[in-house]
Design a protein around this motif. Structure first.
Motif, PDB file in Angstrom:
ATOM      1  N   PRO A  50       0.834  -1.199   0.000  1.00 34.81           N
ATOM      2  CA  PRO A  50       0.000   0.000   0.000  1.00 34.81           C
ATOM      3  C   PRO A  50       0.869   1.247   0.000  1.00 34.81           C
ATOM      4  CG  PRO A  50      -0.719  -1.572   1.679  1.00 34.81           C
ATOM      5  CD  PRO A  50       0.630  -2.032   1.193  1.00 34.81           C
ATOM      6  N   VAL A  51       0.420   2.285  -0.705  1.00 32.31           N
ATOM      7  CA  VAL A  51       1.064   3.590  -0.594  1.00 32.31           C
ATOM      8  C   VAL A  51       0.175   4.556   0.181  1.00 32.31           C
ATOM      9  CG1 VAL A  51       2.455   3.308  -2.652  1.00 32.31           C
ATOM     10  CG2 VAL A  51       0.190   4.328  -2.856  1.00 32.31           C
ATOM     11  N   MET A  52      -1.124   4.191   0.309  1.00 32.17           N
ATOM     12  CA  MET A  52      -2.016   4.994   1.146  1.00 32.17           C
ATOM     13  C   MET A  52      -3.207   4.148   1.561  1.00 32.17           C
ATOM     14  SD  MET A  52      -3.786   8.719   0.430  1.00 32.17           S
ATOM     15  CE  MET A  52      -4.886   8.135  -0.854  1.00 32.17           C
ATOM     16  N   THR A  53      -3.615   4.273   2.812  1.00 36.54           N
ATOM     17  CA  THR A  53      -4.804   3.616   3.334  1.00 36.54           C
ATOM     18  C   THR A  53      -5.722   4.676   3.915  1.00 36.54           C
ATOM     19  OG1 THR A  53      -3.513   1.634   3.909  1.00 36.54           O
ATOM     20  CG2 THR A  53      -5.678   1.882   4.945  1.00 36.54           C
ATOM     21  N   MET A  54      -6.998   4.615   3.518  1.00 40.12           N
ATOM     22  CA  MET A  54      -7.989   5.560   4.022  1.00 40.12           C
ATOM     23  C   MET A  54      -9.075   4.802   4.779  1.00 40.12           C
ATOM     24  SD  MET A  54      -8.472   8.212   0.823  1.00 40.12           S
ATOM     25  CE  MET A  54      -9.532   9.301   1.779  1.00 40.12           C
ATOM     26  N   THR A  55      -9.481   5.329   5.913  1.00 39.18           N
ATOM     27  CA  THR A  55     -10.589   4.784   6.680  1.00 39.18           C
ATOM     28  C   THR A  55     -11.597   5.900   6.907  1.00 39.18           C
ATOM     29  OG1 THR A  55      -9.021   3.339   7.831  1.00 39.18           O
ATOM     30  CG2 THR A  55     -11.257   3.457   8.711  1.00 39.18           C
ATOM     31  N   GLY A  56     -12.819   5.691   6.449  1.00 34.75           N
ATOM     32  CA  GLY A  56     -13.842   6.717   6.610  1.00 34.75           C
ATOM     33  C   GLY A  56     -13.508   8.020   5.922  1.00 34.75           C
ATOM     34  N   GLY A  57     -12.795   7.940   4.802  1.00 34.95           N
ATOM     35  CA  GLY A  57     -12.459   9.141   4.043  1.00 34.95           C
ATOM     36  C   GLY A  57     -11.267   9.913   4.558  1.00 34.95           C
ATOM     37  N   LYS A  58     -10.657   9.433   5.660  1.00 35.79           N
ATOM     38  CA  LYS A  58      -9.470  10.084   6.207  1.00 35.79           C
ATOM     39  C   LYS A  58      -8.245   9.219   5.954  1.00 35.79           C
ATOM     40  CE  LYS A  58     -11.817  12.443  10.044  1.00 35.79           C
ATOM     41  NZ  LYS A  58     -11.848  12.614  11.526  1.00 35.79           N
ATOM     42  N   ILE A  59      -7.128   9.838   5.697  1.00 40.42           N
ATOM     43  CA  ILE A  59      -5.893   9.082   5.487  1.00 40.42           C
ATOM     44  C   ILE A  59      -5.458   8.480   6.819  1.00 40.42           C
ATOM     45  CG2 ILE A  59      -3.461   9.200   4.844  1.00 40.42           C
ATOM     46  CD1 ILE A  59      -4.191  11.427   2.886  1.00 40.42           C
ATOM     47  N   ALA A  60      -5.417   7.155   6.862  1.00 44.07           N
ATOM     48  CA  ALA A  60      -4.979   6.451   8.069  1.00 44.07           C
ATOM     49  C   ALA A  60      -3.482   6.186   8.047  1.00 44.07           C
ATOM     50  CB  ALA A  60      -5.738   5.132   8.201  1.00 44.07           C
ATOM     51  N   TRP A  61      -2.950   6.000   6.838  1.00 46.49           N
ATOM     52  CA  TRP A  61      -1.507   5.785   6.682  1.00 46.49           C
ATOM     53  C   TRP A  61      -1.134   6.167   5.266  1.00 46.49           C
ATOM     54  CZ3 TRP A  61       1.522   3.030   3.307  1.00 46.49           C
ATOM     55  CH2 TRP A  61       2.880   2.935   3.631  1.00 46.49           C
ATOM     56  N   SER A  62       0.055   6.711   5.105  1.00 53.54           N
ATOM     57  CA  SER A  62       0.574   6.974   3.762  1.00 53.54           C
ATOM     58  C   SER A  62       2.071   6.775   3.758  1.00 53.54           C
ATOM     59  CB  SER A  62       0.221   8.382   3.270  1.00 53.54           C
ATOM     60  OG  SER A  62       0.825   9.353   4.092  1.00 53.54           O
ATOM     61  N   ASP A  63       2.586   6.381   2.612  1.00 54.75           N
ATOM     62  CA  ASP A  63       4.028   6.167   2.457  1.00 54.75           C
ATOM     63  C   ASP A  63       4.740   7.510   2.684  1.00 54.75           C
ATOM     64  OD1 ASP A  63       6.623   5.812   1.496  1.00 54.75           O
ATOM     65  OD2 ASP A  63       5.992   4.441  -0.079  1.00 54.75           O
ATOM     66  N   PRO A  64       5.681   7.538   3.630  1.00 57.19           N
ATOM     67  CA  PRO A  64       6.367   8.816   3.896  1.00 57.19           C
ATOM     68  C   PRO A  64       7.004   9.426   2.668  1.00 57.19           C
ATOM     69  CG  PRO A  64       6.865   7.208   5.598  1.00 57.19           C
ATOM     70  CD  PRO A  64       6.124   6.463   4.523  1.00 57.19           C
ATOM     71  N   SER A  65       7.395   8.598   1.684  1.00 61.44           N
ATOM     72  CA  SER A  65       8.045   9.155   0.496  1.00 61.44           C
ATOM     73  C   SER A  65       7.096   9.994  -0.338  1.00 61.44           C
ATOM     74  CB  SER A  65       8.615   8.016  -0.364  1.00 61.44           C
ATOM     75  OG  SER A  65       7.573   7.220  -0.911  1.00 61.44           O
ATOM     76  N   LEU A  66       5.774   9.817  -0.143  1.00 63.65           N
ATOM     77  CA  LEU A  66       4.809  10.613  -0.894  1.00 63.65           C
ATOM     78  C   LEU A  66       4.862  12.078  -0.502  1.00 63.65           C
ATOM     79  CD1 LEU A  66       1.643   8.325  -0.847  1.00 63.65           C
ATOM     80  CD2 LEU A  66       3.241   8.659  -2.709  1.00 63.65           C
ATOM     81  N   LYS A  67       5.393  12.347   0.687  1.00 61.55           N
ATOM     82  CA  LYS A  67       5.437  13.734   1.175  1.00 61.55           C
ATOM     83  C   LYS A  67       6.632  14.504   0.616  1.00 61.55           C
ATOM     84  CE  LYS A  67       3.172  12.223   5.431  1.00 61.55           C
ATOM     85  NZ  LYS A  67       3.285  12.071   6.915  1.00 61.55           N
ATOM     86  N   LYS A  68       7.514  13.797  -0.075  1.00 64.93           N
ATOM     87  CA  LYS A  68       8.712  14.467  -0.565  1.00 64.93           C
ATOM     88  C   LYS A  68       8.399  15.206  -1.861  1.00 64.93           C
ATOM     89  CE  LYS A  68      11.881  11.142   1.540  1.00 64.93           C
ATOM     90  NZ  LYS A  68      12.952  10.148   1.316  1.00 64.93           N
TER      91      LYS A  68
END
Length: 326
Positions: free
Chosen positions: A308-326
């Motif tokens: 996974p590069v991002m997981t959303m629960t209830g429309g909110k980001i629950a986790w995202s790959d830290p590299s996506l923030k670069k």
């Protein structure tokens, strides 16, 4: 509390947004409720609760508790709820992991049936550990007897694990309106199972037989008790028959589409959330996972490597790959 939070964060990292749990720990449940109130809860938890009576005297206590249990089910919401009785009905008949054979005695089955009758009378869903062939047969005998007085169809009674289930047993389950929650152990324990069961381990579980039976079934991991909890390791196992190290340990494989449906839409049914979860549709809750590659087209052996590069629960980001923030 910090450890529970880390575990949930890691499950989100693995792409999970919902779990079904046999026996929700009261302390952990208090953390979940607190996080829900704060708006920081990122995983949905559906609890399977039971008394696990071990003696005839304890059965008497269980019968009283079951009579009152209906009022405690489905009093939660789409985040936390109690949904079924289980995972054990009568604990002397709970097949231990790696037991090779069972021979349920009549006196213990009589106690099992007393509890099952109370569960059916109360109209309660049942989710019960049923592992070995003779145990599954014995439980079906009891349920067929209970069903004559108190029909179980539409109560969503479920056999869990079912590593040694066969075609005739699945037919009996279908006639009763029962379901199968398949939690395979061979994903990480395939070598041990081959040592214990010989060639029979190659059909534990018989995924193709289950898929073709017409019985509605859900797919899970039994993490963290008897398996790891990455869905992609289990999905690769279903499609290729290979355990985590790459050795092929089962011969009855299924398509990647069937495996994915069992892990998503079917599992939503098993936690009574089929109107909210399990597929991306208007009106359902926005639980989703964004993957680093296309599960449906990559080579089968790469399924376990999906991240996974991002997981959303209830429309909110629950986790995202830290590299996506670069």
């Amino acid at each position: 509390e910090a450890s529970a939070r880390k575990l949930i964060d890691d499950m989100n990292r693995a792409g999970l947004t919902t779990v079904g749990v046999p026996g929700c720990d009261p302390v952990v449940s208090s953390f979940l409720r607190k996080w829900k109130t704060e708006g920081s809860l990122s995983i949905r938890t559906f609890c399977i609760e039971g008394d696990a009576a071990a003696t005839p005297e304890q059965v008497d206590r269980s019968l009283r508790q079951i009579a009152a249990m209906r009022a405690t089910l489905f009093q939660g919401d789409e985040w936390i709820d109690n949904i079924a009785y289980g995972e054990t009905v009568y604990s002397p008949l709970h097949d231990p992991m790696f037991a090779v054979k069972s021979a349920p005695p009549a006196d213990q089955l009589a106690q099992w049936r007393r509890i099952a009758t109370a569960i059916a009378t109360a109209g309660i869903p049942l989710h019960v550990h049923a592992e070995l062939h003779d145990t599954i047969d014995a439980f079906l005998d009891q349920i067929e007897a209970v069903n004559k007085e108190h029909p179980v169809r539409n109560l969503r009674w479920v056999f869990a694990h079912v590593n040694q289930i066969d075609g005739p047993q699945l037919q009996r389950m279908q006639r009763l309106g029962m379901y199968a929650a398949v939690h395979p152990w061979a994903v990480i324990n395939g070598g041990i199972m081959r040592d214990l069961f010989g060639d029979g381990a190659s059909d534990m579980p018989p995924l193709r037989t289950i898929q073709d039976s017409g019985v509605i079934w859900g797919f899970g991991s039994d993490g963290t008790a008897a398996n790891q909890y990455s869905p992609f390791q289990v999905l690769r196992f279903a499609v290729t028959g290979k355990m985590v190290g790459g050795t092929k340990v089962i011969r009855q494989t299924i398509s990647r589409e069937d495996a994915l449906i069992a892990y998503t839409r079917r599992n939503a049914f098993f936690v009574f959330q089929e109107n909210n979860l399990g597929s991306l549709q208007p009106g359902k809750l926005a639980d989703l996972v964004v993957l680093d590659r296309d599960y449906l087209t990559i080579p089968e052996d790469q399924i376990a490597d999906v991240q996974p590069v991002m997981t959303m629960t209830g429309g909110k980001i629950a986790w995202s790959d830290p590299s996506l923030k670069k």
